[in-house]
Design a protein around this motif. Sequence first.
Motif, PDB file in Angstrom:
ATOM      1  N   ARG A   1       0.845  -1.194   0.000  1.00 45.80           N
ATOM      2  CA  ARG A   1       0.000   0.000   0.000  1.00 45.80           C
ATOM      3  C   ARG A   1       0.875   1.237   0.000  1.00 45.80           C
ATOM      4  NH1 ARG A   1      -2.560  -0.988   6.041  1.00 45.80           N
ATOM      5  NH2 ARG A   1      -0.717  -0.526   7.275  1.00 45.80           N
ATOM      6  N   GLY A   2       0.261   2.418  -0.126  1.00 48.16           N
ATOM      7  CA  GLY A   2       0.998   3.661  -0.277  1.00 48.16           C
ATOM      8  C   GLY A   2       1.721   4.092   0.989  1.00 48.16           C
ATOM      9  N   GLU A   3       2.772   4.879   0.788  1.00 47.12           N
ATOM     10  CA  GLU A   3       3.568   5.340   1.926  1.00 47.12           C
ATOM     11  C   GLU A   3       2.807   6.332   2.808  1.00 47.12           C
ATOM     12  OE1 GLU A   3       5.964   8.806  -0.629  1.00 47.12           O
ATOM     13  OE2 GLU A   3       7.005   7.026   0.067  1.00 47.12           O
ATOM     14  N   ASP A   4       1.656   6.831   2.331  1.00 48.65           N
ATOM     15  CA  ASP A   4       0.839   7.696   3.176  1.00 48.65           C
ATOM     16  C   ASP A   4       0.252   6.927   4.361  1.00 48.65           C
ATOM     17  OD1 ASP A   4      -0.611   6.330   1.170  1.00 48.65           O
ATOM     18  OD2 ASP A   4      -2.350   7.612   1.473  1.00 48.65           O
ATOM     19  N   LEU A   5       0.240   5.591   4.298  1.00 48.11           N
ATOM     20  CA  LEU A   5      -0.274   4.769   5.390  1.00 48.11           C
ATOM     21  C   LEU A   5       0.839   4.168   6.251  1.00 48.11           C
ATOM     22  CD1 LEU A   5      -3.127   2.974   3.444  1.00 48.11           C
ATOM     23  CD2 LEU A   5      -3.398   4.639   5.298  1.00 48.11           C
ATOM     24  N   GLN A   6       2.071   4.585   6.001  1.00 47.25           N
ATOM     25  CA  GLN A   6       3.193   3.989   6.721  1.00 47.25           C
ATOM     26  C   GLN A   6       3.101   4.240   8.227  1.00 47.25           C
ATOM     27  OE1 GLN A   6       6.901   4.890   4.883  1.00 47.25           O
ATOM     28  NE2 GLN A   6       7.921   3.145   5.829  1.00 47.25           N
ATOM     29  N   GLU A   7       2.699   5.451   8.617  1.00 46.19           N
ATOM     30  CA  GLU A   7       2.587   5.748  10.040  1.00 46.19           C
ATOM     31  C   GLU A   7       1.487   4.924  10.707  1.00 46.19           C
ATOM     32  OE1 GLU A   7       3.335   9.795  11.799  1.00 46.19           O
ATOM     33  OE2 GLU A   7       2.867  10.382   9.740  1.00 46.19           O
ATOM     34  N   ALA A   8       0.440   4.608   9.961  1.00 47.56           N
ATOM     35  CA  ALA A   8      -0.656   3.836  10.530  1.00 47.56           C
ATOM     36  C   ALA A   8      -0.261   2.392  10.802  1.00 47.56           C
ATOM     37  CB  ALA A   8      -1.864   3.867   9.599  1.00 47.56           C
ATOM     38  N   THR A   9       0.780   1.911  10.144  1.00 44.27           N
ATOM     39  CA  THR A   9       1.157   0.507  10.294  1.00 44.27           C
ATOM     40  C   THR A   9       1.524   0.168  11.727  1.00 44.27           C
ATOM     41  OG1 THR A   9       1.859   0.367   7.994  1.00 44.27           O
ATOM     42  CG2 THR A   9       2.783  -1.250   9.500  1.00 44.27           C
ATOM     43  N   GLN A  10       2.147   1.090  12.438  1.00 45.16           N
ATOM     44  CA  GLN A  10       2.509   0.793  13.824  1.00 45.16           C
ATOM     45  C   GLN A  10       1.271   0.568  14.690  1.00 45.16           C
ATOM     46  OE1 GLN A  10       4.780   4.192  15.200  1.00 45.16           O
ATOM     47  NE2 GLN A  10       3.431   5.619  14.138  1.00 45.16           N
ATOM     48  N   ILE A  11       0.178   1.262  14.381  1.00 46.80           N
ATOM     49  CA  ILE A  11      -1.090   1.026  15.082  1.00 46.80           C
ATOM     50  C   ILE A  11      -1.590  -0.381  14.776  1.00 46.80           C
ATOM     51  CG2 ILE A  11      -3.477   1.809  15.361  1.00 46.80           C
ATOM     52  CD1 ILE A  11      -2.529   4.552  14.296  1.00 46.80           C
ATOM     53  N   HIS A  12      -1.501  -0.771  13.521  1.00 47.45           N
ATOM     54  CA  HIS A  12      -2.003  -2.070  13.109  1.00 47.45           C
ATOM     55  C   HIS A  12      -1.195  -3.206  13.730  1.00 47.45           C
ATOM     56  CE1 HIS A  12      -3.527   0.263   9.341  1.00 47.45           C
ATOM     57  NE2 HIS A  12      -4.129   0.611  10.456  1.00 47.45           N
ATOM     58  N   VAL A  13       0.107  -3.028  13.809  1.00 45.98           N
ATOM     59  CA  VAL A  13       0.952  -4.056  14.425  1.00 45.98           C
ATOM     60  C   VAL A  13       0.639  -4.188  15.915  1.00 45.98           C
ATOM     61  CG1 VAL A  13       3.337  -4.726  14.932  1.00 45.98           C
ATOM     62  CG2 VAL A  13       2.764  -3.764  12.701  1.00 45.98           C
ATOM     63  N   LEU A  14       0.395  -3.063  16.571  1.00 43.36           N
ATOM     64  CA  LEU A  14       0.010  -3.104  17.984  1.00 43.36           C
ATOM     65  C   LEU A  14      -1.301  -3.866  18.154  1.00 43.36           C
ATOM     66  CD1 LEU A  14       0.186  -2.256  20.970  1.00 43.36           C
ATOM     67  CD2 LEU A  14      -0.918  -0.095  20.321  1.00 43.36           C
ATOM     68  N   LEU A  15      -2.296  -3.566  17.335  1.00 44.99           N
ATOM     69  CA  LEU A  15      -3.585  -4.250  17.437  1.00 44.99           C
ATOM     70  C   LEU A  15      -3.440  -5.742  17.156  1.00 44.99           C
ATOM     71  CD1 LEU A  15      -5.953  -1.668  15.693  1.00 44.99           C
ATOM     72  CD2 LEU A  15      -5.824  -2.204  18.134  1.00 44.99           C
ATOM     73  N   GLN A  16      -2.597  -6.099  16.211  1.00 47.33           N
ATOM     74  CA  GLN A  16      -2.357  -7.518  15.946  1.00 47.33           C
ATOM     75  C   GLN A  16      -1.827  -8.221  17.188  1.00 47.33           C
ATOM     76  OE1 GLN A  16       0.235  -6.837  12.670  1.00 47.33           O
ATOM     77  NE2 GLN A  16      -1.442  -6.394  11.250  1.00 47.33           N
ATOM     78  N   HIS A  17      -0.914  -7.583  17.902  1.00 47.62           N
ATOM     79  CA  HIS A  17      -0.377  -8.167  19.129  1.00 47.62           C
ATOM     80  C   HIS A  17      -1.460  -8.282  20.199  1.00 47.62           C
ATOM     81  CE1 HIS A  17       4.148  -8.329  18.671  1.00 47.62           C
ATOM     82  NE2 HIS A  17       3.758  -7.810  17.528  1.00 47.62           N
ATOM     83  N   LEU A  18      -2.247  -7.237  20.371  1.00 48.45           N
ATOM     84  CA  LEU A  18      -3.273  -7.239  21.416  1.00 48.45           C
ATOM     85  C   LEU A  18      -4.358  -8.272  21.146  1.00 48.45           C
ATOM     86  CD1 LEU A  18      -3.683  -3.374  21.899  1.00 48.45           C
ATOM     87  CD2 LEU A  18      -2.463  -4.956  23.419  1.00 48.45           C
ATOM     88  N   LEU A  19      -4.664  -8.513  19.864  1.00 50.72           N
ATOM     89  CA  LEU A  19      -5.726  -9.442  19.492  1.00 50.72           C
ATOM     90  C   LEU A  19      -5.207 -10.847  19.193  1.00 50.72           C
ATOM     91  CD1 LEU A  19      -7.746  -7.032  17.161  1.00 50.72           C
ATOM     92  CD2 LEU A  19      -8.487  -7.884  19.402  1.00 50.72           C
ATOM     93  N   GLY A  20      -3.901 -11.038  19.299  1.00 52.56           N
ATOM     94  CA  GLY A  20      -3.331 -12.358  19.033  1.00 52.56           C
ATOM     95  C   GLY A  20      -3.380 -12.742  17.569  1.00 52.56           C
ATOM     96  N   LEU A  21      -3.203 -11.764  16.666  1.00 57.28           N
ATOM     97  CA  LEU A  21      -3.279 -12.001  15.227  1.00 57.28           C
ATOM     98  C   LEU A  21      -1.878 -11.935  14.607  1.00 57.28           C
ATOM     99  CD1 LEU A  21      -6.365  -9.737  14.438  1.00 57.28           C
ATOM    100  CD2 LEU A  21      -6.336 -12.198  14.918  1.00 57.28           C
ATOM    101  N   PRO A  22      -1.670 -12.608  13.482  1.00 56.28           N
ATOM    102  CA  PRO A  22      -0.352 -12.569  12.834  1.00 56.28           C
ATOM    103  C   PRO A  22      -0.068 -11.205  12.218  1.00 56.28           C
ATOM    104  CG  PRO A  22      -1.924 -13.766  11.472  1.00 56.28           C
ATOM    105  CD  PRO A  22      -2.618 -13.494  12.772  1.00 56.28           C
ATOM    106  N   THR A  23       1.209 -10.886  12.096  1.00 55.09           N
ATOM    107  CA  THR A  23       1.635  -9.632  11.485  1.00 55.09           C
ATOM    108  C   THR A  23       2.186  -9.911  10.092  1.00 55.09           C
ATOM    109  OG1 THR A  23       2.152  -8.555  13.593  1.00 55.09           O
ATOM    110  CG2 THR A  23       3.264  -7.704  11.639  1.00 55.09           C
ATOM    111  N   PRO A  24       1.578  -9.357   9.051  1.00 52.28           N
ATOM    112  CA  PRO A  24       2.108  -9.554   7.689  1.00 52.28           C
ATOM    113  C   PRO A  24       3.413  -8.782   7.504  1.00 52.28           C
ATOM    114  CG  PRO A  24      -0.165  -8.708   7.690  1.00 52.28           C
ATOM    115  CD  PRO A  24       0.369  -8.535   9.070  1.00 52.28           C
ATOM    116  N   ALA A  25       4.060  -9.034   6.376  1.00 57.25           N
ATOM    117  CA  ALA A  25       5.158  -8.176   5.932  1.00 57.25           C
ATOM    118  C   ALA A  25       4.553  -6.979   5.203  1.00 57.25           C
ATOM    119  CB  ALA A  25       6.090  -8.946   5.008  1.00 57.25           C
TER     120      ALA A  25
END
Length: 277
Positions: free
Chosen positions: A210-234
């Motif tokens: 996806r576009g680099e405009d969403l790069q900052e949002a990725t850290q939020i998504h990785v945190l949520l993946q950890h909290l919900l016990g979900l895998p983290t994509p590349a």
Amino acid sequence: MFITRFAPSPTGPLHLGHAYSAMLAHDRAQAEGGTFLLRIDDLDQSRCRPEWEAQIFDDLAWLGLDWPRPVLRQSTRLPRYRAALNILWDQGLLYHCFCSRADIRAAASAPQEGAPLLGPDGVNYPGTCRPTAPQNGPMPEGCALRLDMARACARLTNPLIYREKDDVITPRDLPETVGDVVLARREMGASYHLSVVVDDADQGITHVIRGEDLQEATQIHVLLQHLLGLPTPAYHHHALIRDDAGKRLAKRDDARAIATFRAEGASPQDIRAMVGL
């Protein structure tokens, strides 16, 4: 297995930037012998239109892209998002918020606060509704729900990391740099941050392109993946397609719409050349 996706919102015409992102993901999936999925981000029913969704299908097929049917539509998945929110609520990580965007701007810009901090969602929430203790009882409905970022980060037992191209990224200082992001909106039931994390996990997405405009949002998504016990994509955040003035394209740039180029006689190969593929 390599699985990626393209997830547009049917709120306007696809432009050259969308074409680049979709074709890049599709090309990569084909090169890896994997799967390219189309997903429709139609949570905002006040802005989504059937005609725009039909145009998405038509434009992508014209570009030569193919994907499995039927496609996943976020508007059908509100119970799934609610279940994820309940997990976070039961962990004491959510709180209800009744602030409007104007309230947030005013509070964040108050003289005693200094210059407002900006995060992936704009002005960082100043904490007006944040409780001093975790919320109790059943999760409320009909209001926005925010993630208590400080409490969420305190629950982590290992550092957050994710793969970005060939690098390993470790997000830090999320309470200060990101703030208490909205995970459920009153009018939509879920926010982009929550829905994209749940959908990527449920669809088995291994690589997010996806576009680099969403790069900052990725850290939020990785945190949520950890909290919900979900895998983290590349993750791969590609450069944006910009206009002659260097401004990134938006759906209001109808002159750059794929449908416009099609009407003027352009071919799919012409579109590829325009975006540098």
